[in-house]
Design a protein around this motif. Sequence first.
Motif, short mmCIF file in Angstrom:
data_model
loop_
_atom_site.label_atom_id
_atom_site.label_comp_id
_atom_site.label_asym_id
_atom_site.label_seq_id
_atom_site.Cartn_x
_atom_site.Cartn_y
_atom_site.Cartn_z
N GLY A 1 -54.39 0.84 -2.59
CA GLY A 1 -55.66 -0.58 -3.23
C GLY A 1 -55.03 -0.97 -4.23
O GLY A 1 -55.65 -2.81 -4.53
N LEU A 2 -53.43 -1.13 -4.41
CA LEU A 2 -52.85 -2.36 -4.98
C LEU A 2 -53.00 -3.49 -4.77
O LEU A 2 -52.27 -4.39 -5.38
N ASN A 3 -53.30 -4.37 -2.98
CA ASN A 3 -53.55 -4.87 -2.65
C ASN A 3 -54.46 -6.10 -3.23
O ASN A 3 -54.88 -6.76 -3.11
N LEU A 4 -55.64 -5.48 -3.87
CA LEU A 4 -56.75 -5.65 -3.93
C LEU A 4 -56.99 -6.31 -5.09
O LEU A 4 -57.98 -6.95 -5.47
N ASN A 5 -55.69 -6.09 -5.91
CA ASN A 5 -55.00 -6.50 -7.27
C ASN A 5 -54.60 -7.77 -6.89
O ASN A 5 -53.76 -8.50 -8.36
N TRP A 6 -54.66 -8.48 -5.56
CA TRP A 6 -53.47 -9.80 -5.93
C TRP A 6 -53.60 -10.97 -6.91
O TRP A 6 -53.21 -11.38 -6.92
N ASP A 7 -55.22 -10.90 -6.70
CA ASP A 7 -55.44 -12.21 -7.92
C ASP A 7 -54.98 -11.96 -9.55
O ASP A 7 -54.80 -12.91 -10.15
N ARG A 8 -54.40 -10.79 -9.63
CA ARG A 8 -53.63 -9.90 -11.15
C ARG A 8 -52.42 -10.20 -11.05
O ARG A 8 -51.64 -9.70 -12.02
N TYR A 9 -51.85 -10.85 -10.13
CA TYR A 9 -50.81 -10.95 -10.11
C TYR A 9 -50.01 -12.29 -9.92
O TYR A 9 -50.71 -12.80 -9.39
N GLY A 10 -48.36 -12.46 -10.61
CA GLY A 10 -47.88 -14.16 -10.34
C GLY A 10 -47.05 -14.14 -9.24
O GLY A 10 -46.94 -13.20 -8.77
N TYR A 11 -46.66 -15.35 -8.83
CA TYR A 11 -46.58 -15.04 -7.19
C TYR A 11 -44.93 -16.37 -7.90
O TYR A 11 -45.51 -17.30 -8.78
N THR A 12 -43.77 -16.37 -7.05
CA THR A 12 -43.16 -17.19 -7.42
C THR A 12 -42.87 -17.87 -5.32
O THR A 12 -42.67 -17.00 -4.44
N TYR A 13 -43.25 -19.15 -5.10
CA TYR A 13 -42.56 -19.41 -3.91
C TYR A 13 -41.25 -20.59 -3.96
O TYR A 13 -41.54 -21.47 -3.62
N ARG A 17 -40.79 -20.88 4.47
CA ARG A 17 -39.80 -21.48 4.91
C ARG A 17 -39.94 -22.29 5.97
O ARG A 17 -39.19 -23.61 6.82
N ALA A 18 -41.62 -23.17 5.93
CA ALA A 18 -41.99 -23.93 7.26
C ALA A 18 -43.51 -24.15 6.21
O ALA A 18 -44.37 -23.41 6.26
N GLY A 19 -44.12 -25.24 6.94
CA GLY A 19 -45.24 -25.88 6.06
C GLY A 19 -45.54 -25.64 5.11
O GLY A 19 -44.83 -25.93 3.68
N SER A 20 -47.42 -26.51 4.39
CA SER A 20 -47.59 -26.27 3.05
C SER A 20 -48.41 -25.37 3.02
O SER A 20 -49.87 -25.82 2.56
N HIS A 43 -42.41 -7.88 4.32
CA HIS A 43 -42.84 -7.70 2.86
C HIS A 43 -42.75 -8.71 2.17
O HIS A 43 -42.76 -8.43 0.90
N GLY A 44 -43.72 -9.66 2.74
CA GLY A 44 -43.39 -11.03 2.14
C GLY A 44 -41.90 -11.71 1.63
O GLY A 44 -42.43 -12.43 0.98
N ARG A 45 -41.12 -11.20 1.51
CA ARG A 45 -40.08 -12.36 1.64
C ARG A 45 -39.36 -13.59 2.09
O ARG A 45 -39.77 -14.18 0.94
N TRP A 46 -41.43 -14.42 3.19
CA TRP A 46 -41.21 -15.27 3.29
C TRP A 46 -42.42 -15.98 4.14
O TRP A 46 -42.82 -14.86 4.55
N ILE A 47 -42.68 -17.15 3.57
CA ILE A 47 -43.58 -17.14 4.51
C ILE A 47 -43.91 -18.70 5.58
O ILE A 47 -43.10 -19.54 5.31
#
Length: 337
Positions: A144-156, A175-178, A329-333
């Motif tokens: 269930g770790l990805n259920l906590n997604w809104d409790r994480y910080g993100y950098t893109y 890598r592309a888009g907005s 593994h989320g290294r890029w989107i």
Amino acid sequence: MDLPEAFRTLADWAGDSSPLYETLCRGIAEDPTLLELAEEVPRDRWAPHVTLSAVHYLLLDGADHTLAQFYPTLTESPEDPAGAYPHFHDFCVTHTDDLIPLLRNRRTQSNAVGRCAGLYPALCYIDQRTSTPLVLLELGASAGLNLNWDRYGYTYDSDRIGATDSAVTVQSAVRAGSPPLQQSPPAVNARLGIDLNPLDPTDPSDAAWLRALVWPEHPERLSLLDAALKQARANPPQVVADDAVETLVNHAGSMPADGALVVYHTALLYQLSEAQRSTLHRALATIGETRPVWWLSGDGETDTSGTFGLELTRFPDGDTVQLGRYEQHGRWIEWYD
């Protein structure tokens, strides 16, 4: 697929990402002794992953053997992986009695927390099209770790967003888009995970198994997992033991009605038969008869390069949008504007 072919397939997949596991898989594929040991893994599980993870589990637990010198998770100066196989063979023969219970009872249930880098913009996209908080139902949730997604910080490749005071930071790159990267995460009204055999992030042995599932050359993934496990101990996600496909309608009916229902997963469809996929689609359509439901598939358009597609379908109308894709593994989107 027979066992030797399965190990060769994982060797091809590992490639540049894990030279150690590529070497070990190619060795096992030609080793009758270790192929016999790998037969201890039940047929409904992916024997190569379980076998490698079982060895990693014992090494991380302190097993004293020269094999440890080839694992970056166990030494700061690992030996050349090209020479690892004889040590691996000896370790498995020496520790057969310790390995067999792990092979028989454990599963590939990795919680790749980095996949939240794909979930975050997709859930922001849904949030911008609803007027109520999200109600989350994750299929194949593992611990269930990805259920906590809104409790994480993100950098893109930019300033930190999301839960900026969190000790967990998911790092990615656009890598592309907005993509619709909101400064603050969408509000969540309720969350529930479903998994046939859920892991408990607060249980030391389950947490140790999750760590063992991380490939040895991926220290950043291990650090992210450790931070997410610590977060989960403070905010344990609720994951019920059930068949996510067969019981989806019942579990959806138990979720609060005052919210936008989002059913999602990050790596489930490849494990389902065509019949199970049809059952899942019918279940979503059934739910859509009584309330709108967003179906977010995190491994749509999967390819052999380790890229997952983000596919969103809204029921009852059944319209599907390809939102983008991301590295497994989320290294890029990449976002499809």
